[in-house]
Design a protein around this motif. Structure first.
Motif, PDB file in Angstrom:
ATOM      1  N   ILE A 148       3.684  35.395   7.372  1.00 47.12           N
ATOM      2  CA  ILE A 148       2.765  36.031   6.409  1.00 47.12           C
ATOM      3  C   ILE A 148       2.887  37.545   6.494  1.00 47.12           C
ATOM      4  O   ILE A 148       3.014  38.235   5.471  1.00 47.12           O
ATOM      5  CB  ILE A 148       1.319  35.573   6.683  1.00 47.12           C
ATOM      6  CG1 ILE A 148       1.169  34.074   6.371  1.00 47.12           C
ATOM      7  CG2 ILE A 148       0.322  36.387   5.853  1.00 47.12           C
ATOM      8  CD1 ILE A 148      -0.067  33.440   6.971  1.00 47.12           C
ATOM      9  N   GLN A 149       2.903  38.069   7.701  1.00 43.78           N
ATOM     10  CA  GLN A 149       3.012  39.520   7.890  1.00 43.78           C
ATOM     11  C   GLN A 149       4.329  40.067   7.356  1.00 43.78           C
ATOM     12  O   GLN A 149       4.381  41.176   6.814  1.00 43.78           O
ATOM     13  CB  GLN A 149       2.873  39.856   9.380  1.00 43.78           C
ATOM     14  CG  GLN A 149       1.467  39.646   9.930  1.00 43.78           C
ATOM     15  CD  GLN A 149       1.435  39.661  11.452  1.00 43.78           C
ATOM     16  OE1 GLN A 149       2.438  39.939  12.104  1.00 43.78           O
ATOM     17  NE2 GLN A 149       0.277  39.343  12.018  1.00 43.78           N
ATOM     18  N   ASP A 150       5.395  39.276   7.474  1.00 41.65           N
ATOM     19  CA  ASP A 150       6.719  39.726   7.031  1.00 41.65           C
ATOM     20  C   ASP A 150       6.978  39.445   5.563  1.00 41.65           C
ATOM     21  O   ASP A 150       8.070  39.740   5.049  1.00 41.65           O
ATOM     22  CB  ASP A 150       7.810  39.068   7.880  1.00 41.65           C
ATOM     23  CG  ASP A 150       7.776  39.529   9.332  1.00 41.65           C
ATOM     24  OD1 ASP A 150       7.088  40.529   9.617  1.00 41.65           O
ATOM     25  OD2 ASP A 150       8.432  38.886  10.178  1.00 41.65           O
ATOM     26  N   GLY A 151       5.997  38.849   4.872  1.00 39.02           N
ATOM     27  CA  GLY A 151       6.112  38.643   3.434  1.00 39.02           C
ATOM     28  C   GLY A 151       6.819  37.370   3.007  1.00 39.02           C
ATOM     29  O   GLY A 151       7.103  37.173   1.820  1.00 39.02           O
ATOM     30  N   TYR A 152       7.088  36.478   3.932  1.00 37.38           N
ATOM     31  CA  TYR A 152       7.736  35.216   3.567  1.00 37.38           C
ATOM     32  C   TYR A 152       6.746  34.218   2.975  1.00 37.38           C
ATOM     33  O   TYR A 152       7.123  33.316   2.230  1.00 37.38           O
ATOM     34  CB  TYR A 152       8.431  34.589   4.785  1.00 37.38           C
ATOM     35  CG  TYR A 152       9.599  35.407   5.286  1.00 37.38           C
ATOM     36  CD1 TYR A 152      10.795  35.459   4.578  1.00 37.38           C
ATOM     37  CD2 TYR A 152       9.497  36.138   6.464  1.00 37.38           C
ATOM     38  CE1 TYR A 152      11.864  36.216   5.040  1.00 37.38           C
ATOM     39  CE2 TYR A 152      10.566  36.893   6.935  1.00 37.38           C
ATOM     40  CZ  TYR A 152      11.740  36.936   6.210  1.00 37.38           C
ATOM     41  OH  TYR A 152      12.798  37.684   6.663  1.00 37.38           O
ATOM     42  N   LEU A 153       5.462  34.362   3.339  1.00 34.14           N
ATOM     43  CA  LEU A 153       4.400  33.531   2.789  1.00 34.14           C
ATOM     44  C   LEU A 153       3.309  34.442   2.249  1.00 34.14           C
ATOM     45  O   LEU A 153       3.158  35.573   2.706  1.00 34.14           O
ATOM     46  CB  LEU A 153       3.820  32.603   3.869  1.00 34.14           C
ATOM     47  CG  LEU A 153       4.758  31.559   4.475  1.00 34.14           C
ATOM     48  CD1 LEU A 153       4.056  30.823   5.621  1.00 34.14           C
ATOM     49  CD2 LEU A 153       5.238  30.563   3.423  1.00 34.14           C
ATOM     50  N   ILE A 154       2.528  33.944   1.292  1.00 34.54           N
ATOM     51  CA  ILE A 154       1.480  34.757   0.691  1.00 34.54           C
ATOM     52  C   ILE A 154       0.356  35.001   1.694  1.00 34.54           C
ATOM     53  O   ILE A 154       0.205  34.263   2.675  1.00 34.54           O
ATOM     54  CB  ILE A 154       0.914  34.107  -0.588  1.00 34.54           C
ATOM     55  CG1 ILE A 154       0.220  32.776  -0.254  1.00 34.54           C
ATOM     56  CG2 ILE A 154       2.001  33.915  -1.618  1.00 34.54           C
ATOM     57  CD1 ILE A 154      -0.567  32.206  -1.417  1.00 34.54           C
ATOM     58  N   ALA A 155      -0.445  36.029   1.449  1.00 27.25           N
ATOM     59  CA  ALA A 155      -1.565  36.359   2.324  1.00 27.25           C
ATOM     60  C   ALA A 155      -2.492  35.157   2.455  1.00 27.25           C
ATOM     61  O   ALA A 155      -2.944  34.586   1.456  1.00 27.25           O
ATOM     62  CB  ALA A 155      -2.327  37.555   1.761  1.00 27.25           C
ATOM     63  N   SER A 156      -2.767  34.754   3.670  1.00 21.77           N
ATOM     64  CA  SER A 156      -3.618  33.595   3.933  1.00 21.77           C
ATOM     65  C   SER A 156      -4.057  33.631   5.385  1.00 21.77           C
ATOM     66  O   SER A 156      -3.511  34.362   6.206  1.00 21.77           O
ATOM     67  CB  SER A 156      -2.862  32.291   3.627  1.00 21.77           C
ATOM     68  OG  SER A 156      -1.574  32.300   4.214  1.00 21.77           O
ATOM     69  N   ASP A 157      -5.044  32.830   5.679  1.00 19.67           N
ATOM     70  CA  ASP A 157      -5.555  32.730   7.037  1.00 19.67           C
ATOM     71  C   ASP A 157      -4.846  31.565   7.729  1.00 19.67           C
ATOM     72  O   ASP A 157      -4.315  30.655   7.060  1.00 19.67           O
ATOM     73  CB  ASP A 157      -7.064  32.498   6.986  1.00 19.67           C
ATOM     74  CG  ASP A 157      -7.751  32.943   8.259  1.00 19.67           C
ATOM     75  OD1 ASP A 157      -7.054  33.369   9.191  1.00 19.67           O
ATOM     76  OD2 ASP A 157      -8.990  32.852   8.321  1.00 19.67           O
ATOM     77  N   THR A 158      -4.854  31.553   9.066  1.00 20.25           N
ATOM     78  CA  THR A 158      -4.150  30.508   9.809  1.00 20.25           C
ATOM     79  C   THR A 158      -4.953  30.100  11.030  1.00 20.25           C
ATOM     80  O   THR A 158      -5.451  30.947  11.767  1.00 20.25           O
ATOM     81  CB  THR A 158      -2.754  31.001  10.264  1.00 20.25           C
ATOM     82  OG1 THR A 158      -2.025  31.470   9.131  1.00 20.25           O
ATOM     83  CG2 THR A 158      -1.970  29.877  10.923  1.00 20.25           C
ATOM     84  N   VAL A 159      -5.085  28.779  11.230  1.00 17.90           N
ATOM     85  CA  VAL A 159      -5.736  28.245  12.422  1.00 17.90           C
ATOM     86  C   VAL A 159      -4.875  27.118  12.983  1.00 17.90           C
ATOM     87  O   VAL A 159      -3.981  26.599  12.315  1.00 17.90           O
ATOM     88  CB  VAL A 159      -7.154  27.699  12.132  1.00 17.90           C
ATOM     89  CG1 VAL A 159      -8.089  28.813  11.706  1.00 17.90           C
ATOM     90  CG2 VAL A 159      -7.104  26.593  11.078  1.00 17.90           C
ATOM     91  N   CYS A 160      -5.169  26.748  14.227  1.00 17.91           N
ATOM     92  CA  CYS A 160      -4.457  25.607  14.802  1.00 17.91           C
ATOM     93  C   CYS A 160      -5.416  24.732  15.599  1.00 17.91           C
ATOM     94  O   CYS A 160      -6.449  25.199  16.080  1.00 17.91           O
ATOM     95  CB  CYS A 160      -3.303  26.072  15.691  1.00 17.91           C
ATOM     96  SG  CYS A 160      -3.811  26.780  17.286  1.00 17.91           S
ATOM     97  N   ILE A 161      -5.065  23.462  15.707  1.00 16.57           N
ATOM     98  CA  ILE A 161      -5.699  22.574  16.677  1.00 16.57           C
ATOM     99  C   ILE A 161      -4.801  22.625  17.904  1.00 16.57           C
ATOM    100  O   ILE A 161      -3.660  22.176  17.858  1.00 16.57           O
ATOM    101  CB  ILE A 161      -5.812  21.130  16.146  1.00 16.57           C
ATOM    102  CG1 ILE A 161      -6.802  21.072  14.977  1.00 16.57           C
ATOM    103  CG2 ILE A 161      -6.250  20.178  17.254  1.00 16.57           C
ATOM    104  CD1 ILE A 161      -6.950  19.698  14.361  1.00 16.57           C
ATOM    105  N   PRO A 162      -5.276  23.187  19.000  1.00 14.46           N
ATOM    106  CA  PRO A 162      -4.424  23.460  20.167  1.00 14.46           C
ATOM    107  C   PRO A 162      -4.319  22.256  21.096  1.00 14.46           C
ATOM    108  O   PRO A 162      -4.441  22.380  22.314  1.00 14.46           O
ATOM    109  CB  PRO A 162      -5.177  24.596  20.853  1.00 14.46           C
ATOM    110  CG  PRO A 162      -6.618  24.239  20.600  1.00 14.46           C
ATOM    111  CD  PRO A 162      -6.663  23.598  19.233  1.00 14.46           C
TER     112      PRO A 162
END
Length: 263
Positions: free
Chosen positions: A26-40
């Motif tokens: 996302i930061q490098d512009g490969y994906l659109i601006a969005s939030d990200t979470v994970c189940i660890p």
């Protein structure tokens, strides 16, 4: 808060490693601006009767924490972040694969969102993509995808209909009711099994020559197409060794460098 700053999409994945790679994409512009979470967590292991009650997951996550030196505080933080953000976005995109751990996570998220108005999209990362003339790359799980490669998976994004969501959520309901010690992915579906289900195939790659657990896990992945959580493999090897079937020499600094061999 997230709606006010214009972030209306949430990426969901099933490891801290994939979360970090998605955020870089996302930061490098490969994906659109969005939030990200994970189940660890690896929901193919242990008690799944009430995952929101974190203490019910302690025995399963202990396997992960001890081997990979992950603090319990980190698990709690990622779970809290996941539950806080799950329902406050207009759309979620689930990045999963056909491995027991990630498919369990996928079903669990669908079950949580069954009665939610949130639009659910998903992309299965277990696939082979063409890289050029007679060149292909195969991906077993989301962990195999590098930062710049996530964009190549977007054509495989699907909208999960409410009908499909309900059907898949019912599968999770069944697994929750069974609440076994282990869930395995085989022949395109999940089922509940005993904890020692993989012992025979693990033993197949333990020889008279000393080998590291990392070597055994590599053989399981590339020769058996079987991706198992490292902490679980270490635990099963310890259990097999306790029966006097194999020799196991622990490595206190790196569990994956522990040595195994036939007696």
């Amino acid at each position: 808060n997230y709606r006010r700053i214009g972030v209306v999409m949430l990426n969901i994945c099933f490891s801290e490693e994939v979360k970090n790679t998605l955020q870089c994409a996302i930061q490098d512009g490969y994906l659109i601006a969005s939030d990200t979470v994970c189940i660890p967590d690896d929901l193919s292991l242990g008690d799944i009767s009430n995952i929101k009650r974190i203490e019910s997951r302690i025995s399963a996550t202990k396997l992960l924490r001890e081997v990979d030196h992950v603090a319990e505080m980190d698990f709690q933080f990622y779970y809290r972040d996941f539950f806080q953000k799950l329902y406050i976005h207009d759309k979620v995109v689930i990045w999963y694969s056909n491995t027991a751990a990630e498919y369990c996570g996928y079903l669990y998220v669908l079950w949580l969102l069954t009665d939610s108005p949130v639009e659910v999209q998903a992309v299965c990362c277990s696939r082979t993509l063409k890289r050029g003339e007679n060149r292909f790359s195969s991906y077993a799980s989301a962990k195999d995808i590098s930062t710049e490669e996530f964009i190549r998976f977007l054509p495989y994004l699907i909208v999960v209909s409410k009908e499909d969501q309900h059907e898949l959520a019912c599968i999770w309901e069944k697994l929750m009711l069974e609440n076994g010690n282990l869930r395995v992915w085989q022949n395109g579906s999940l089922r509940t099994e005993q904890s020692d289900f993989y012992d025979r195939v693990i033993q197949k790659y333990i020889t008279s020559q000393k080998r590291t657990i990392a070597n055994v896990m590599s053989d399981l992945q590339y020769k058996e197409q079987l991706i198992l959580t490292g902490g679980f493999v270490v635990f099963r090897i310890q259990q097999i060794a306790s029966k006097g079937i194999i020799s196991y020499i622990e490595n206190s600094e790196d569990a994956y460098q522990g040595l195994v061999s036939l007696l």
